[in-house]
Scaffold this active site. Sequence first.
Site, PDB file in Angstrom:
ATOM      1  N   ASP A  37      36.201 -28.314   1.471  1.00 61.70           N
ATOM      2  CA  ASP A  37      36.354 -29.773   1.505  1.00 61.70           C
ATOM      3  C   ASP A  37      37.845 -30.079   1.587  1.00 61.70           C
ATOM      4  O   ASP A  37      38.683 -29.175   1.431  1.00 61.70           O
ATOM      5  CB  ASP A  37      35.747 -30.412   0.225  1.00 61.70           C
ATOM      6  CG  ASP A  37      35.270 -31.848   0.451  1.00 61.70           C
ATOM      7  OD1 ASP A  37      36.106 -32.702   0.825  1.00 61.70           O
ATOM      8  OD2 ASP A  37      34.085 -32.134   0.268  1.00 61.70           O
ATOM      9  N   VAL A  61      37.607 -30.079   8.502  1.00 59.87           N
ATOM     10  CA  VAL A  61      36.732 -29.587   9.576  1.00 59.87           C
ATOM     11  C   VAL A  61      37.268 -29.867  10.974  1.00 59.87           C
ATOM     12  O   VAL A  61      36.781 -29.297  11.948  1.00 59.87           O
ATOM     13  CB  VAL A  61      35.293 -30.145   9.456  1.00 59.87           C
ATOM     14  CG1 VAL A  61      34.605 -29.611   8.212  1.00 59.87           C
ATOM     15  CG2 VAL A  61      35.259 -31.666   9.522  1.00 59.87           C
ATOM     16  N   ASN A  87      28.122 -30.116   6.818  1.00 63.95           N
ATOM     17  CA  ASN A  87      27.726 -31.310   6.070  1.00 63.95           C
ATOM     18  C   ASN A  87      28.802 -32.390   6.012  1.00 63.95           C
ATOM     19  O   ASN A  87      28.480 -33.573   5.872  1.00 63.95           O
ATOM     20  CB  ASN A  87      27.334 -30.871   4.643  1.00 63.95           C
ATOM     21  CG  ASN A  87      27.279 -32.034   3.680  1.00 63.95           C
ATOM     22  OD1 ASN A  87      26.334 -32.801   3.654  1.00 63.95           O
ATOM     23  ND2 ASN A  87      28.346 -32.188   2.869  1.00 63.95           N
ATOM     24  N   TYR A 152      29.430 -43.651  14.321  1.00 65.45           N
ATOM     25  CA  TYR A 152      28.596 -42.776  13.480  1.00 65.45           C
ATOM     26  C   TYR A 152      27.322 -42.396  14.230  1.00 65.45           C
ATOM     27  O   TYR A 152      26.932 -41.228  14.288  1.00 65.45           O
ATOM     28  CB  TYR A 152      28.284 -43.516  12.170  1.00 65.45           C
ATOM     29  CG  TYR A 152      27.583 -42.694  11.120  1.00 65.45           C
ATOM     30  CD1 TYR A 152      28.270 -41.780  10.329  1.00 65.45           C
ATOM     31  CD2 TYR A 152      26.211 -42.844  10.889  1.00 65.45           C
ATOM     32  CE1 TYR A 152      27.631 -41.041   9.348  1.00 65.45           C
ATOM     33  CE2 TYR A 152      25.557 -42.109   9.916  1.00 65.45           C
ATOM     34  CZ  TYR A 152      26.269 -41.207   9.141  1.00 65.45           C
ATOM     35  OH  TYR A 152      25.622 -40.472   8.174  1.00 65.45           O
ATOM     36  N   LYS A 156      26.209 -38.647  15.382  1.00 61.14           N
ATOM     37  CA  LYS A 156      25.012 -37.997  14.837  1.00 61.14           C
ATOM     38  C   LYS A 156      23.998 -37.661  15.932  1.00 61.14           C
ATOM     39  O   LYS A 156      23.286 -36.665  15.835  1.00 61.14           O
ATOM     40  CB  LYS A 156      24.390 -38.870  13.744  1.00 61.14           C
ATOM     41  CG  LYS A 156      25.286 -39.049  12.499  1.00 61.14           C
ATOM     42  CD  LYS A 156      25.637 -37.726  11.835  1.00 61.14           C
ATOM     43  CE  LYS A 156      26.342 -37.912  10.494  1.00 61.14           C
ATOM     44  NZ  LYS A 156      26.706 -36.628   9.863  1.00 61.14           N
ATOM     45  N   THR A 187      24.763 -41.364  -2.708  1.00 59.79           N
ATOM     46  CA  THR A 187      25.992 -40.560  -2.807  1.00 59.79           C
ATOM     47  C   THR A 187      27.172 -41.536  -2.767  1.00 59.79           C
ATOM     48  O   THR A 187      26.982 -42.733  -2.492  1.00 59.79           O
ATOM     49  CB  THR A 187      26.138 -39.586  -1.608  1.00 59.79           C
ATOM     50  OG1 THR A 187      26.418 -40.368  -0.432  1.00 59.79           O
ATOM     51  CG2 THR A 187      24.921 -38.730  -1.383  1.00 59.79           C
ATOM     52  N   THR A 190      27.248 -44.054   0.161  1.00 58.83           N
ATOM     53  CA  THR A 190      26.381 -45.232   0.224  1.00 58.83           C
ATOM     54  C   THR A 190      26.539 -46.139  -1.000  1.00 58.83           C
ATOM     55  O   THR A 190      25.762 -47.081  -1.180  1.00 58.83           O
ATOM     56  CB  THR A 190      24.897 -44.813   0.337  1.00 58.83           C
ATOM     57  OG1 THR A 190      24.603 -43.918  -0.734  1.00 58.83           O
ATOM     58  CG2 THR A 190      24.619 -44.129   1.660  1.00 58.83           C
TER      59      THR A 190
HETATM   60  P1  NAD Z   1      30.103 -38.112   0.717  1.00 61.15           P
HETATM   61  O1  NAD Z   1      31.116 -39.072   1.212  1.00 61.15           O
HETATM   62  O2  NAD Z   1      29.716 -38.125  -0.702  1.00 61.15           O
HETATM   63  O3  NAD Z   1      30.543 -36.620   1.075  1.00 61.15           O
HETATM   64  C1  NAD Z   1      31.133 -36.285   2.294  1.00 61.15           C
HETATM   65  C2  NAD Z   1      32.117 -35.161   2.026  1.00 61.15           C
HETATM   66  O4  NAD Z   1      32.725 -34.820   3.282  1.00 61.15           O
HETATM   67  C3  NAD Z   1      33.237 -35.561   1.057  1.00 61.15           C
HETATM   68  O5  NAD Z   1      33.350 -34.603   0.042  1.00 61.15           O
HETATM   69  C4  NAD Z   1      34.454 -35.619   1.946  1.00 61.15           C
HETATM   70  O6  NAD Z   1      35.673 -35.287   1.301  1.00 61.15           O
HETATM   71  C5  NAD Z   1      34.098 -34.597   3.016  1.00 61.15           C
HETATM   72  N1  NAD Z   1      34.920 -34.782   4.218  1.00 61.15           N
HETATM   73  C6  NAD Z   1      35.223 -35.949   4.858  1.00 61.15           C
HETATM   74  N2  NAD Z   1      36.065 -35.701   5.864  1.00 61.15           N
HETATM   75  C7  NAD Z   1      36.291 -34.360   5.885  1.00 61.15           C
HETATM   76  C8  NAD Z   1      37.062 -33.490   6.695  1.00 61.15           C
HETATM   77  N3  NAD Z   1      37.816 -33.960   7.717  1.00 61.15           N
HETATM   78  N4  NAD Z   1      37.044 -32.172   6.426  1.00 61.15           N
HETATM   79  C9  NAD Z   1      36.317 -31.684   5.402  1.00 61.15           C
HETATM   80  N5  NAD Z   1      35.582 -32.454   4.576  1.00 61.15           N
HETATM   81  C10 NAD Z   1      35.570 -33.778   4.827  1.00 61.15           C
HETATM   82  O7  NAD Z   1      28.844 -38.345   1.659  1.00 61.15           O
HETATM   83  P2  NAD Z   1      27.369 -37.698   1.661  1.00 61.15           P
HETATM   84  O8  NAD Z   1      26.445 -38.845   1.609  1.00 61.15           O
HETATM   85  O9  NAD Z   1      27.240 -36.583   0.695  1.00 61.15           O
HETATM   86  O10 NAD Z   1      27.354 -37.168   3.159  1.00 61.15           O
HETATM   87  C11 NAD Z   1      27.194 -35.815   3.516  1.00 61.15           C
HETATM   88  C12 NAD Z   1      26.641 -35.746   4.939  1.00 61.15           C
HETATM   89  O11 NAD Z   1      25.359 -36.359   4.977  1.00 61.15           O
HETATM   90  C13 NAD Z   1      27.497 -36.506   5.962  1.00 61.15           C
HETATM   91  O12 NAD Z   1      27.542 -35.790   7.176  1.00 61.15           O
HETATM   92  C14 NAD Z   1      26.736 -37.798   6.158  1.00 61.15           C
HETATM   93  O13 NAD Z   1      26.980 -38.388   7.416  1.00 61.15           O
HETATM   94  C15 NAD Z   1      25.317 -37.292   6.023  1.00 61.15           C
HETATM   95  N6  NAD Z   1      24.354 -38.344   5.706  1.00 61.15           N
HETATM   96  C16 NAD Z   1      24.449 -39.052   4.547  1.00 61.15           C
HETATM   97  C17 NAD Z   1      23.510 -40.050   4.283  1.00 61.15           C
HETATM   98  C18 NAD Z   1      23.550 -40.881   3.027  1.00 61.15           C
HETATM   99  O14 NAD Z   1      22.800 -41.869   2.951  1.00 61.15           O
HETATM  100  N7  NAD Z   1      24.371 -40.555   2.030  1.00 61.15           N
HETATM  101  C19 NAD Z   1      22.487 -40.301   5.204  1.00 61.15           C
HETATM  102  C20 NAD Z   1      22.428 -39.559   6.371  1.00 61.15           C
HETATM  103  C21 NAD Z   1      23.357 -38.565   6.610  1.00 61.15           C
END
Ligand code: NAD
Length: 249
Positions: A37, A61, A87, A152, A156, A187, A190
């Site tokens: 991360d 990433v 992720n 976004y 996706k 999370t 959201t």
């Molecule tokens: P979150 O914001 O809690 O976690 C995302 C993580 O990605 C964070 O720890 C952040 O520091 C890290 N990150 C961001 N930019 C980065 C980079 N350049 N390099 C490395 N790490 C980086 O969000 P989440 O809800 O846990 O999301 C995780 C995944 O799930 C994401 O891809 C998100 O799009 C997807 N997602 C989430 C939801 C939701 O409702 N929470 C729904 C659909 C998909």
Amino acid sequence: MKRLTGRTALVTGGARGIGAAVVRAFANEGALVMITDVLEEEGEALRKAVGEAARFHNLDVTSAVDWSDAVVETERAFGPVSVLVNNAGVVEFGSMEAMEPQTFRRVIDINLYGPWLGMRATAASMRRAGGGAVLNVSSTAGLMGYADIGAYVASKWGLRGLTKTAALELAASGIRVCSIHPGPIATPMTADIDPAIVADQPIPRFGTPEEVAAMALFLAADATYSTGSEFVIDGGATTGSMILAGTGD
Ligand code: NAD
């Protein structure tokens, strides 16, 4: 024997949210996990909580150099990577006309270019591991459109498509590649979203990161006949519409 004993996993965006739940679930099932991360403090705290089965590596990433360093570091600590969880992700809000070009590009960079770099960087390691699984965390925004999050949605859908190309290219190496499509999950991402968005879903609540992690565990450990496929975990959000319910009564 646990379901991931002897396997090495690399999880991006693993410091919090869905990624952190995946880290915990994989470690509980015997995997050695490289938490990656850009959030160093949270990542280190999680590493301490998980114990010997985890390490933390600072990986942005969008950086090819970070990716090759992370793979070297993971192999040194735990051996070749056999599970990659792409992720890490971000969301930015704004209509097509309002969003700044650099914001659009940043979202595509992190959510789509990042996973592409990750699959490129880990493929050889996975071959050394004798095969493996890649889980690309897409979204219901990779299955349908949403207003005001165009970058976004594009990222996706792109990741969903890239998953299929990767599944085709890597199959001969014993590497399965699947996409995961969560709906609203509770999370930090959201935290500021109106809770009313889940009211019309068949299961009218936010999902938990642990529920997504359970799907990831199934895909990494058990789904040995699935590749190139989409796995939806959305409380039924993409099932359809109740708009005509009751009209025939
Ligand atoms: P979150 O914001 O809690 O976690 C995302 C993580 O990605 C964070 O720890 C952040 O520091 C890290 N990150 C961001 N930019 C980065 C980079 N350049 N390099 C490395 N790490 C980086 O969000 P989440 O809800 O846990 O999301 C995780 C995944 O799930 C994401 O891809 C998100 O799009 C997807 N997602 C989430 C939801 C939701 O409702 N929470 C729904 C659909 C998909």
